[in-house]
Enzyme design. Structure first.
Site, PDB file in Angstrom:
ATOM      1  N   SER A 151      33.521  38.977  41.716  1.00  9.09           N
ATOM      2  CA  SER A 151      33.727  37.639  41.065  1.00  9.09           C
ATOM      3  C   SER A 151      33.082  36.507  42.044  1.00  9.09           C
ATOM      4  CB  SER A 151      35.256  37.581  41.426  1.00  9.09           C
ATOM      5  OG  SER A 151      35.815  36.364  41.166  1.00  9.09           O
ATOM      6  N   ALA A 152      32.907  36.736  43.350  1.00  4.26           N
ATOM      7  CA  ALA A 152      31.971  35.697  44.003  1.00  4.26           C
ATOM      8  C   ALA A 152      30.610  35.651  43.586  1.00  4.26           C
ATOM      9  CB  ALA A 152      32.011  35.966  45.422  1.00  4.26           C
ATOM     10  N   ALA A 153      30.015  36.864  43.416  1.00  2.95           N
ATOM     11  CA  ALA A 153      28.743  36.853  42.999  1.00  2.95           C
ATOM     12  C   ALA A 153      28.348  36.143  41.497  1.00  2.95           C
ATOM     13  CB  ALA A 153      28.136  38.427  42.898  1.00  2.95           C
ATOM     14  N   GLY A 198      36.130  45.931  45.032  1.00  2.00           N
ATOM     15  CA  GLY A 198      35.966  45.455  46.374  1.00  2.00           C
ATOM     16  C   GLY A 198      34.425  45.236  46.795  1.00  2.00           C
ATOM     17  N   LEU A 199      33.442  45.078  45.549  1.00  2.00           N
ATOM     18  CA  LEU A 199      32.350  44.989  45.698  1.00  2.00           C
ATOM     19  C   LEU A 199      31.657  43.444  45.463  1.00  2.00           C
ATOM     20  CD1 LEU A 199      30.734  48.119  44.168  1.00  2.00           C
ATOM     21  CD2 LEU A 199      31.204  47.650  46.446  1.00  2.00           C
ATOM     22  N   GLY A 200      32.854  42.635  45.427  1.00  2.00           N
ATOM     23  CA  GLY A 200      32.473  41.037  45.229  1.00  2.00           C
ATOM     24  C   GLY A 200      31.865  40.524  44.088  1.00  2.00           C
ATOM     25  N   ASP A 218      32.074  36.368  51.014  1.00  2.00           N
ATOM     26  CA  ASP A 218      31.647  37.132  49.762  1.00  2.00           C
ATOM     27  C   ASP A 218      30.469  36.099  49.210  1.00  2.00           C
ATOM     28  OD1 ASP A 218      33.614  39.030  50.373  1.00  2.00           O
ATOM     29  OD2 ASP A 218      34.279  38.972  48.442  1.00  2.00           O
ATOM     30  N   PRO A 225      31.558  47.193  38.454  1.00  2.00           N
ATOM     31  CA  PRO A 225      32.980  46.796  37.866  1.00  2.00           C
ATOM     32  C   PRO A 225      33.849  45.746  38.444  1.00  2.00           C
ATOM     33  CG  PRO A 225      32.583  49.105  38.728  1.00  2.00           C
ATOM     34  CD  PRO A 225      31.401  48.388  39.083  1.00  2.00           C
ATOM     35  N   GLY A 277      37.120  44.043  40.199  1.00  2.00           N
ATOM     36  CA  GLY A 277      38.294  44.634  41.096  1.00  2.00           C
ATOM     37  C   GLY A 277      38.150  45.713  41.675  1.00  2.00           C
TER      38      GLY A 277
HETATM   39  C1  MEV Z   1      37.032  40.498  50.125  1.00  2.00           C
HETATM   40  O1  MEV Z   1      35.787  40.920  49.697  1.00  2.00           O
HETATM   41  C2  MEV Z   1      37.097  40.351  51.753  1.00  2.00           C
HETATM   42  C3  MEV Z   1      38.575  39.672  52.315  1.00  2.00           C
HETATM   43  O2  MEV Z   1      38.070  39.727  53.604  1.00  2.00           O
HETATM   44  C4  MEV Z   1      38.814  38.358  51.778  1.00  2.00           C
HETATM   45  C5  MEV Z   1      38.209  37.333  52.270  1.00  2.00           C
HETATM   46  O3  MEV Z   1      37.290  37.528  53.101  1.00  2.00           O
HETATM   47  O4  MEV Z   1      38.145  36.251  51.614  1.00  2.00           O
HETATM   48  C6  MEV Z   1      39.584  40.877  52.163  1.00  2.00           C
END
Ligand code: MEV
Length: 325
Positions: free
Chosen positions: A116-118, A112-114, A158, A108, A110
């Site tokens: 968007s970056a992936a 915290g599992l990255g 990320d 999903p 938002g």
């Molecule tokens: C987000 O996955 C990790 C943070 O440390 C932000 C970042 O490293 O850019 C909160």
């Protein structure tokens, strides 16, 4: 020779140690997980970039103007980094083309599992591979630029973990070192059910840092020491120590106010049921938790967390990183 279609996928991630402090130069330990974001790109005959995602959202961009086709009010915010990833590559390669982009995410958004970056990593790689064989470091740097359009202070971590996979010891100043380990950590990811915006949490930490300079400096130095000790604990396979360090790291995250009451409730459930360590992972404010369990207690602990109505996601470390098909 230009191809007319291409595909790439990149893994989501967890941060085992050091989130937030990594933005200000401390180390982080991050792991890629076996949940991927798949991106397929097709040249089209218009000048439009069309993006479809299995999250149930669709949008298109013509002359950088966004047109919502399906989805809620956060659709543009989710699709913007994907769009930026594509146009960044097209402009570097001096190509003025239209592209259809199809995103299939196994995680999903938002939490915290990255994801968007992936998604940025896989999109940059897929679009670039229309023209030639992409270089991973270049892909990573373009993905970071694209991610920074929605989260301007990104540490870049990320995108690094998603590109290179495995387990890394990362600093935005010194770069990353692969942590070579054959030991399988027994981990559970728990979804608090509370979604967050990474950029907002990073901004709230920036404010906390500006208001509490000397305290933040001390907490950062503790976070960096925890990371160094965790690196040693991983290398020698000391899981008890690793768990204790995760708990200490969570306390630091509580102090910079990125823990939510649901995060702390999950900590209590895990402590009561024999977890070795538990902490929020990623930006916090809800999102996801990572739990280290004794191997023999993993099933029992998972059902106890689920009994409290939280979703558990069993994960393994992904060693492939970015894959271009
Ligand atoms: C987000 O996955 C990790 C943070 O440390 C932000 C970042 O490293 O850019 C909160």
């Amino acid at each position: 020779m230009r191809k007319t279609s291409a595909k790439a996928s990149a893994p989501a991630k967890i941060i085992l140690f050091g989130e937030h402090f990594v933005v200000y130069g401390s180390h982080a330990i991050m792991a890629a997980i076996n949940r991927r974001i798949h991106v397929a790109v097709f040249l089209n005959k218009t000048q439009t970039i069309n993006i479809t995602s299995n999250l149930g959202i669709i949008g298109s961009y013509t002359d950088s103007k966004f047109n919502l086709i399906k989805g809620g009010k956060n659709t543009k915010e989710i699709l913007d980094p994907v769009y930026k990833s594509a146009v960044n590559v097209l402009s570097e390669r001096k190509q003025n083309l239209g592209i259809d982009i199809n995103v299939v995410s196994e995680v999903p958004h938002g939490v915290g599992l990255g994801s968007s970056a992936a998604c940025c990593v896989a999109t940059v790689a897929a679009v670039d591979s229309l023209f030639h064989k992409p270089d991973k470091l270049w892909v990573c740097s373009k993905a970071i630029e694209s991610e920074q359009t929605v989260h301007k202070d990104s540490s870049g971590g990320d995108c690094y973990i998603s590109t290179f996979g495995g387990l890394i010891y990362y600093s935005k100043i010194k770069g990353f070192k692969t942590i070579e380990t054959t030991r399988d950590l027994s981990l559970i990811i728990v979804n608090t059910g509370i979604k967050h915006r990474t950029g907002d949490l990073v901004s709230s930490v920036k404010k906390f840092k500006n208001d509490n300079r000397s305290l933040f400096k001390d907490l950062s130095s503790c976070a960096d020491n925890i990371c160094q000790d965790a690196l040693t604990a991983i290398n020698i396979g000391d899981e008890k120590k690793l768990g204790k360090l995760m708990n200490e790291n969570h306390t630091l995250l509580q102090q910079i106010r990125v823990s939510h009451k649901k995060n702390d409730q999950i900590v209590r459930i895990c402590f009561k049921n024999g977890a070795l360590g538990v902490k929020l992972t990623g930006a916090g404010g809800g999102g996801s938790m990572v739990v280290l369990t004794p191997k023999e207690d993993k099933i029992k602990l998972t059902s106890e967390i689920e009994r409290n109505s939280y979703e558990c996601v069993p994960v393994k470390i992904d060693y492939d990183g970015l894959v271009i098909y």
